[in-house]
Design a protein around this motif. Structure first.
Motif, short mmCIF file in Angstrom:
data_model
loop_
_atom_site.label_atom_id
_atom_site.label_comp_id
_atom_site.label_asym_id
_atom_site.label_seq_id
_atom_site.Cartn_x
_atom_site.Cartn_y
_atom_site.Cartn_z
N ALA A 55 50.81 5.46 20.52
CA ALA A 55 50.32 5.22 19.16
C ALA A 55 49.71 3.83 19.01
CB ALA A 55 51.45 5.40 18.16
N MET A 56 49.84 2.98 20.04
CA MET A 56 49.32 1.62 19.96
C MET A 56 47.84 1.58 20.31
SD MET A 56 52.50 -0.34 21.85
CE MET A 56 51.92 -1.99 21.63
N THR A 57 47.15 0.64 19.67
CA THR A 57 45.74 0.43 20.01
C THR A 57 45.67 -0.38 21.30
OG1 THR A 57 45.56 -1.65 18.80
CG2 THR A 57 45.13 0.38 17.55
N ASP A 58 44.50 -0.43 21.90
CA ASP A 58 44.32 -1.22 23.13
C ASP A 58 44.64 -2.69 22.89
OD1 ASP A 58 43.60 1.02 24.54
OD2 ASP A 58 41.43 0.66 24.40
N GLU A 59 44.25 -3.19 21.73
CA GLU A 59 44.51 -4.59 21.40
C GLU A 59 46.02 -4.86 21.28
OE1 GLU A 59 43.63 -7.72 17.78
OE2 GLU A 59 42.16 -6.12 18.14
N GLN A 60 46.75 -3.94 20.66
CA GLN A 60 48.20 -4.09 20.53
C GLN A 60 48.86 -4.06 21.90
OE1 GLN A 60 48.83 -0.79 17.83
NE2 GLN A 60 49.26 -2.20 16.12
N ILE A 61 48.39 -3.19 22.78
CA ILE A 61 48.96 -3.11 24.13
C ILE A 61 48.68 -4.40 24.89
CG2 ILE A 61 48.81 -1.93 26.36
CD1 ILE A 61 48.27 0.67 24.77
N GLU A 62 47.46 -4.92 24.79
CA GLU A 62 47.12 -6.18 25.47
C GLU A 62 47.96 -7.34 24.93
OE1 GLU A 62 42.91 -6.53 24.91
OE2 GLU A 62 42.47 -4.90 26.32
N ASP A 63 48.17 -7.37 23.61
CA ASP A 63 49.01 -8.42 23.01
C ASP A 63 50.45 -8.31 23.50
OD1 ASP A 63 46.83 -9.38 21.64
OD2 ASP A 63 47.38 -8.45 19.72
N ALA A 64 50.95 -7.09 23.59
CA ALA A 64 52.33 -6.88 24.06
C ALA A 64 52.47 -7.32 25.52
CB ALA A 64 52.72 -5.42 23.90
N ILE A 65 51.49 -6.98 26.34
CA ILE A 65 51.53 -7.39 27.76
C ILE A 65 51.48 -8.91 27.87
CG2 ILE A 65 50.24 -7.34 29.93
CD1 ILE A 65 49.48 -4.41 29.21
N ALA A 66 50.63 -9.55 27.07
CA ALA A 66 50.54 -11.01 27.09
C ALA A 66 51.87 -11.65 26.66
CB ALA A 66 49.41 -11.48 26.18
N ALA A 67 52.50 -11.08 25.65
CA ALA A 67 53.79 -11.62 25.19
C ALA A 67 54.86 -11.45 26.26
CB ALA A 67 54.21 -10.91 23.90
N ILE A 68 54.87 -10.32 26.94
CA ILE A 68 55.85 -10.09 28.01
C ILE A 68 55.61 -11.05 29.16
CG2 ILE A 68 56.63 -8.43 29.76
CD1 ILE A 68 56.09 -6.23 27.61
N LYS A 69 54.34 -11.24 29.53
CA LYS A 69 54.03 -12.18 30.62
C LYS A 69 54.46 -13.60 30.25
CE LYS A 69 50.24 -9.75 32.89
NZ LYS A 69 48.80 -9.75 33.21
N ALA A 70 54.22 -14.02 29.00
CA ALA A 70 54.63 -15.36 28.56
C ALA A 70 56.15 -15.48 28.59
CB ALA A 70 54.11 -15.63 27.15
N TRP A 71 56.85 -14.44 28.17
CA TRP A 71 58.31 -14.47 28.19
C TRP A 71 58.83 -14.56 29.63
CZ3 TRP A 71 61.77 -10.79 30.20
CH2 TRP A 71 63.10 -11.03 29.90
N MET A 72 58.22 -13.78 30.53
CA MET A 72 58.65 -13.81 31.93
C MET A 72 58.37 -15.16 32.58
SD MET A 72 57.61 -9.95 33.13
CE MET A 72 58.07 -10.20 34.83
N ALA A 73 57.23 -15.78 32.24
CA ALA A 73 56.90 -17.10 32.78
C ALA A 73 57.90 -18.14 32.28
CB ALA A 73 55.48 -17.49 32.39
N ALA A 74 58.28 -18.05 31.01
CA ALA A 74 59.26 -18.98 30.46
C ALA A 74 60.62 -18.80 31.14
CB ALA A 74 59.39 -18.78 28.95
N GLN A 75 60.99 -17.56 31.41
CA GLN A 75 62.26 -17.31 32.10
C GLN A 75 62.22 -17.87 33.51
OE1 GLN A 75 65.19 -15.79 31.02
NE2 GLN A 75 64.25 -16.00 29.01
N LYS A 76 61.11 -17.68 34.18
CA LYS A 76 60.97 -18.16 35.55
C LYS A 76 60.99 -19.68 35.59
CE LYS A 76 58.39 -16.91 39.64
NZ LYS A 76 57.25 -16.18 40.17
N ALA A 77 60.39 -20.33 34.59
CA ALA A 77 60.35 -21.79 34.54
C ALA A 77 61.69 -22.38 34.11
CB ALA A 77 59.25 -22.24 33.57
#
Length: 104
Positions: A55-77
């Motif tokens: 049900a998500m738009t492409d933009e919503q999916i891209e935003d969610a992926i970006a947020a997950i990547k940022a969260w994972m980078a913060a965890q790794k750091a």
């Protein structure tokens, strides 16, 4: 005034009156505190799934992926990691108990 409990790993309560009493119960009577927590949780929860990713738009999916990547980078750091600084200290212990002697 007490709000509904929020799930976030643990329950957190916002209490304007009686916070000290709740804290005292939590420290001195953990079983009673957990019973209070259990009574605040609803017995039944009805969950309904919406469309999810489909049900998500492409933009919503891209935003969610970006947020997950940022969260994972913060965890790794190691951001948000709790560091406890201090030194170990020797605590004197009690002497070993005396061995019982055989009575003759």
């Amino acid at each position: 005034m007490m709000e509904s409990p929020r799930v976030g790993g643990t329950f957190r309560f916002k209490i304007s009156i009686g916070a000290a009493a709740i804290e005292k119960v939590r420290k001195t009577q953990p079983a009673a505190y957990m019973k209070i927590c259990a009574l605040l949780v609803p017995r039944e929860m009805k969950l309904e799934h919406s469309g999810g990713v489909k049900a998500m738009t492409d933009e919503q999916i891209e935003d969610a992926i970006a947020a997950i990547k940022a969260w994972m980078a913060a965890q790794k750091a190691g951001e948000g990691a709790k560091v406890i600084e201090g030194e170990a200290e020797v605590v004197p212990s009690l002497p070993a108990p005396a061995r019982p002697t055989k009575a003759s």
